[in-house]
Enzyme design. Structure first.
Site, PDB file in Angstrom:
ATOM      1  CE  LYS A  11      13.652  21.155  -5.944  1.00  0.00           C
ATOM      2  NZ  LYS A  11      14.099  19.757  -6.060  1.00  0.00           N
ATOM      3  CG  ASP A 141      12.345  21.450  -2.263  1.00  0.00           C
ATOM      4  OD1 ASP A 141      13.545  21.274  -1.977  1.00  0.00           O
ATOM      5  OD2 ASP A 141      11.683  20.653  -2.953  1.00  0.00           O
TER       6      ASP A 141
END
Length: 317
Positions: A11, A141
């Site tokens: 990401k 995350d």
């Protein structure tokens, strides 16, 4: 033995704002997270005993209990002891493509893939929300890495609100292999230098987090306007990382001078710097230009693009 091979995308942050200090010691954040095609491959295979084993093709990745993928498996074993007894333990094999310690959530993506893989191996039938809740206990995350796509993340990063999926935008990533930036250091330093600006009134905190949902970059995402998205990139942590790490600053400044680059920024706490570009052809050209300007083989360069998903099953046996 049954096994699943899963794709675990990295990401980038398109937006990272530090709002305040939380009572739990974390920071209150408002972020926009985006999955990218660059991904690790994770194989999760059942074992005849109840052990957990981790293998990895990258020498910098630990294979002991400190590995987040190991901790994900241990969490599942603790939460579902009957399934562990019935189906056995797991052997986890990590094929790394995401650079290590890069601010790209590689470890979190690996952990998310293990959660999904064990859910399948053990026939648990967990929902995505349940997997995200489990992931939140491992790291901020991990829930996003389960879900993927384009999302607003608030709280310490675990509260997710999906945004419209982006059409593919091509990206060039740059990261010095030997350079690491401690996330804990980055946030601690930011607090020391800019903590006086933190919001403290609960009403102001809620209003600020809510305002992100109607911010300019969200409007640009809704309009699929890559150029406008690139102009609205924002990362508060650049304020402390760039002065302390001249190599990261140099990459950012170099990207900004390249033809075809729509915008550039450091991802997360760094040290990876990325550039949004007009096309795949332009991305390859920018990659070559950066390599020509910095021939240092310690510098890793990648061309990738935005994607609309998180963990995916590649195959099963």
């Amino acid at each position: 033995m049954r096994s699943y091979t899963l794709i675990a995308p990295a990401k980038i942050n398109l937006y990272l704002e530090i709002i305040s200090q939380r009572p739990d010691g974390y920071h209150e954040l408002a972020m926009i997270l985006q999955s990218i095609e660059l991904a690790d491959e994770i194989n999760v295979q059942s074992l005849s005993n109840e052990s957990i084993c981790v293998n990895c093709n990258h020498s910098q990745v630990p294979t002991d209990k400190s590995n987040l993928a190991y901790r994900a498996a241990a969490l599942m074993a603790a939460k579902f002891p009957e399934a562990l007894a019935k189906y056995g333990g797991v052997e986890i094999t990590i094929n790394k493509h995401i650079p290590v310690a890069a601010g790209l959530a590689g470890g979190s993506a690996n952990a998310a893939a293990v959660l999904v893989g064990i859910d399948l191996l053990w026939n648990l039938g967990l929902t995505k929300s349940e997997l995200e809740e489990l992931g939140a206990t491992l790291g901020s995350d991990v829930p996003f890495c389960v879900a993927g796509g384009t999302v607003i993340a608030t709280g310490r990063g675990e509260q997710l609100s999906p945004l419209p999926s982006l059409e593919p935008i091509y990206i060039v990533l740059a990261k010095y292999r030997s350079l690491e930036v401690s996330t804990a250091w980055a946030y601690k330093t930011y607090r020391q230098e800019f903590g006086s600006s933190y919001l403290r009134d609960p009403d102001n905190l809620a209003a600020r987090a809510a305002a992100v949902h109607s911010g300019d970059i969200v409007k640009a995402i809704a309009n699929q306007d890559a150029g406008e998205i690139a102009q609205k990139l924002h990362n508060d942590l650049e304020r402390v990382v760039l002065p302390a790490y001249p190599q990261v600053l140099q990459l950012r400044e170099l990207f900004a001078t390249q033809a075809g680059v729509l915008g550039t920024m450091m991802s997360g706490s760094g040290p990876t710097v990325f550039a949004l570009v007009e096309s795949e052809e332009q991305a390859q050209a920018v990659k070559l230009q950066i390599r020509a300007a910095i021939p240092d083989q310690d510098l890793e360069l990648f061309v990738t693009r935005t994607i609309t998903h998180g963990i995916q099953v590649a195959s099963s046996t």
